[in-house]
Motif scaffolding. Structure first.
Motif, short mmCIF file in Angstrom:
data_model
loop_
_atom_site.label_atom_id
_atom_site.label_comp_id
_atom_site.label_asym_id
_atom_site.label_seq_id
_atom_site.Cartn_x
_atom_site.Cartn_y
_atom_site.Cartn_z
N LEU A 143 0.88 -1.42 -0.06
CA LEU A 143 0.04 -0.13 -0.22
C LEU A 143 0.91 1.41 0.04
N MET A 144 2.00 1.08 0.48
CA MET A 144 3.09 2.47 0.48
C MET A 144 2.93 3.28 -0.58
N PRO A 145 3.16 2.85 -1.87
CA PRO A 145 3.27 3.74 -3.00
C PRO A 145 1.87 4.27 -3.41
N VAL A 146 0.69 3.50 -2.95
CA VAL A 146 -0.59 4.20 -3.13
C VAL A 146 -0.73 5.50 -2.16
N ILE A 147 -0.33 5.09 -0.79
CA ILE A 147 -0.54 6.08 0.07
C ILE A 147 0.24 7.47 -0.41
N TYR A 148 1.39 7.08 -0.70
CA TYR A 148 2.37 8.15 -1.11
C TYR A 148 1.73 9.05 -2.30
N LEU A 149 1.31 8.36 -3.30
CA LEU A 149 0.69 9.04 -4.46
C LEU A 149 -0.64 9.77 -4.08
N VAL A 150 -1.71 9.12 -3.37
CA VAL A 150 -2.86 9.80 -2.92
C VAL A 150 -2.66 10.91 -2.08
N ALA A 350 16.95 -2.06 2.05
CA ALA A 350 18.05 -2.54 2.59
C ALA A 350 18.01 -2.21 4.12
N GLY A 351 17.94 -0.93 4.35
CA GLY A 351 18.10 -0.37 5.94
C GLY A 351 16.94 -0.82 6.65
N ILE A 352 15.85 -0.62 6.11
CA ILE A 352 14.60 -1.24 6.49
C ILE A 352 14.65 -2.46 7.00
N ILE A 353 15.19 -3.39 6.10
CA ILE A 353 15.25 -4.98 6.62
C ILE A 353 16.22 -5.00 7.81
N LEU A 354 17.17 -4.35 7.93
CA LEU A 354 18.19 -4.47 8.92
C LEU A 354 17.43 -3.82 10.29
N ILE A 355 16.75 -2.74 10.18
CA ILE A 355 16.29 -2.24 11.38
C ILE A 355 14.92 -3.22 12.01
N VAL A 356 14.44 -3.67 11.07
CA VAL A 356 13.23 -4.44 11.54
C VAL A 356 13.51 -5.76 11.95
N ALA A 357 14.96 -6.26 11.36
CA ALA A 357 15.26 -7.57 11.83
C ALA A 357 15.84 -7.50 13.21
N ALA A 358 16.68 -6.19 13.66
CA ALA A 358 17.23 -5.97 14.69
C ALA A 358 15.94 -5.87 15.72
N LEU A 451 9.03 -0.40 11.03
CA LEU A 451 8.81 -0.22 9.53
C LEU A 451 7.94 0.74 9.22
N VAL A 452 7.04 1.15 9.98
CA VAL A 452 6.16 2.43 9.85
C VAL A 452 7.04 3.64 9.80
N LYS A 453 8.06 3.80 10.95
CA LYS A 453 8.70 4.97 11.23
C LYS A 453 9.50 5.11 9.88
N GLU A 454 10.20 4.00 9.29
CA GLU A 454 10.98 4.39 8.17
C GLU A 454 10.29 4.60 6.83
N TYR A 455 9.03 3.79 6.78
CA TYR A 455 8.34 4.09 5.39
C TYR A 455 7.59 5.62 5.51
N MET A 458 9.61 9.37 9.39
CA MET A 458 9.06 10.11 10.86
C MET A 458 10.22 9.89 11.78
N SER A 459 10.29 10.73 12.85
CA SER A 459 11.04 10.31 13.94
C SER A 459 10.51 9.52 15.05
N ILE A 460 11.03 9.11 15.95
CA ILE A 460 10.50 8.20 16.93
C ILE A 460 9.22 8.97 17.63
N GLY A 461 9.44 10.35 17.70
CA GLY A 461 8.29 11.12 18.84
C GLY A 461 7.43 11.06 17.81
N GLN A 462 7.54 11.36 16.58
CA GLN A 462 6.44 11.34 15.52
C GLN A 462 5.63 10.23 15.24
N THR A 463 6.30 9.16 15.34
CA THR A 463 5.87 7.72 15.18
C THR A 463 5.13 7.30 16.28
N ILE A 464 5.44 7.59 17.55
CA ILE A 464 4.65 7.30 18.90
C ILE A 464 3.17 8.26 18.71
N LYS A 465 3.47 9.58 18.19
CA LYS A 465 2.17 10.45 18.26
C LYS A 465 1.15 10.08 17.34
#
Length: 489
Positions: A143-150, A350-358, A451-455, A458-465
């Protein structure tokens, strides 16, 4: 959301606590604090911060460092093997969807048939449909490319458009079978599938409305974001310098507006073909879920077929291969252009995969220290209603481990002795209470949080809010509705 792909029934029992309850709580809080400080103050990459956070949990809990590293490696590897491969395949499909103009076709159709006020509601519906048979991570990537374009086309906030879609995905994950989470709870508690499905839909619809379009409108005022360019398509307009020319004419290096204009003018797959391509993996996984429900004979050819093609990895692999023809060739892309499209889809994730795996590794350390088990024991001793207890158990384990699947399985197992003698409808409500609790307040120990933060950039604070509070609103709204249904059932 939870990295449910990483641990689906892989380890249905939480470990015995390695220390006292207070020490384990302090260990979890210390680990989370280290992660937040390293990322927000020291500006350390989340991948490294999660490793240090996991080490902190183990040290404070009194666990041998070698055992901590082993737990982290197990969680990291399991998450990378499950979620990582799917993110890569999903990114390939998403890039095909964008480069072929298929995402534009979907956006044009949505925007053309919905007013700006109605778009968040449309995105919530799309998220719910996509999320019904799919894990959160797959649905988000699709859904991310659709969310971006919408968001870009409608000039609405990325959060206002994205939160409703996330709410739809998350609600299906926790409340409605045949999603694996509710199905697991149904099986463990012996609930009736049909009644649970009906009640789940009744709870999910108003829950998505509250946590999606309504909360998204509010969150869009709290957090204002520029739309990322991760899935901006390459220009395949027919000549090698088309992209550069478009950018030059647009007066910008990125040339977003001109690129969009170029894409809409060239051949692209029809809405029907695009919708078929997007829904193909959904249909395959839905088919597997339905076949597993209605065909008990494991030797049945249809069941054996869907057991293979309906697995998330195989379903997405098939979708990518089919998309190369329906989307790529449908947009008159050459084989070289399709190959380039697939190749360029991987570096951005690639970075998202590493962060999610960590994040999965950090979660596994928490699981292996036994903090989830200890919190469950404390909640079980509390004198509260069975529905509320089921929700609290799932919430505590979710907060401790970051996994909605572990929370669902463990909370359901702990409720087994308490549902004896209950009516069929009441047992179904317990399933829904567990499901609602399992999605409560996603935070830094949840791979879905990263995953949501990177896509969304957002910052951590924005992701929480935005994301974390949306999950909380969804969870609490679901509980309230289940308690109301409990009055009549």
């Amino acid at each position: 959301m939870t990295p449910a792909l990483t641990v689906l029934a892989a380890d249905t029992e939480l470990a015995e606590p390695v220390a006292g309850g207070v020490q384990l709580v302090l260990a979890a809080l210390a680990g989370i604090a280290v992660i937040v400080v390293l990322i927000t103050v020291a500006k350390l990459h989340p991948f490294l911060a999660l490793i240090f956070g996991a080490l902190t949990v183990g040290i404070v809990a009194g666990v041998n460092i070698g055992d901590v590293l082993e737990s982290f490696a197990d969680g990291f590897g399991t998450t990378a093997a499950g979620v990582g491969v799917l993110i890569a395949l999903g990114a390939m499909f998403a890039k095909l969807l964008a480069d072929s103009g298929g995402a534009d076709e979907i956006v044009d159709t949505i925007v053309g048939h919905a007013s700006p006020r109605a778009l968040p509601w449309a995105m919530a519906l799309v998220g719910a449909i996509i999320g019904l048979p799919m894990f959160f991570e797959i649905g988000l990537v699709l859904l991310m490319p659709v969310i971006y374009l919408v968001a870009r086309r409608s000039q609405l906030s990325l959060v206002t458009v994205g939160i409703p879609a996330l709410a739809g995905l998350s609600a299906m994950h926790g409340l409605v079978p045949p999603h694996p989470g509710p199905l697991t709870a149904i099986d463990l508690l012996g609930a009736d599938l049909g009644i649970t499905l009906a009640l789940g839909v009744a709870v999910a619809i108003p829950t998505v409305i509250v946590a999606g379009p309504l909360f998204g409108k509010l969150a869009g005022r709290w957090v204002v974001l520029d739309v990322p360019h991760r899935f901006d398509p390459d220009d395949f307009s027919g000549n090698g310098g088309g992209g550069a020319t478009a950018a030059a004419e647009g007066g910008e290096g990125t040339g977003v507006g001109t690129q969009t204009a170029t894409r809409t003018q060239r051949q692209r797959p029809s809405f029907g073909v695009t919708l078929f391509s997007v829904l193909l993996p959904v249909a395959l996984m839905m088919g597997k879920a339905l076949v597993d429900i209605f065909i008990d004979d494991e030797s049945n050819l249809l069941r054996q077929t869907f057991d293979i093609i309906g697995r998330p990895l195989m379903a997405l692999l098939i979708a990518v291969v089919v998309g190369m023809f329906t989307l790529g060739r449908g947009a008159a892309m050459t084989r070289d252009q399709i190959a380039k499209c697939l190749e360029t889809s991987l570096p951005p994730v690639a970075g998202i995969i590493l962060i999610v795996a960590a994040g999965g590794g950090f979660k596994q350390v928490l699981v292996d220290t036994g903090i989830g088990t200890k919190l469950a024991e404390w909640a079980t001793a509390a004198n509260i209603s069975v529905i509320l207890l089921a929700w609290v158990l799932a919430v505590l384990i979710r907060l401790a481990t970051g996994s909605a699947t572990v929370a669902t399985i463990t909370a359901s197992s702990l409720m087994l002795g308490l549902v004896e003698g209950m009516s069929t409808g009441q047992v179904s409500l317990i399933v829904l209470a567990v499901g609602a609790g399992s999605v409560f307040f996603s935070h830094v120990n949840d791979a879905g949080f990263w995953l949501v933060k990177e896509y969304f950039g957002m910052s951590i604070g924005q992701t929480i809010k935005t994301w974390s509070i949306m999950e909380t609103v969804l969870s609490v709204t679901g509980l309230v509705l289940v308690l109301i249904l409990g009055i009549f059932i």
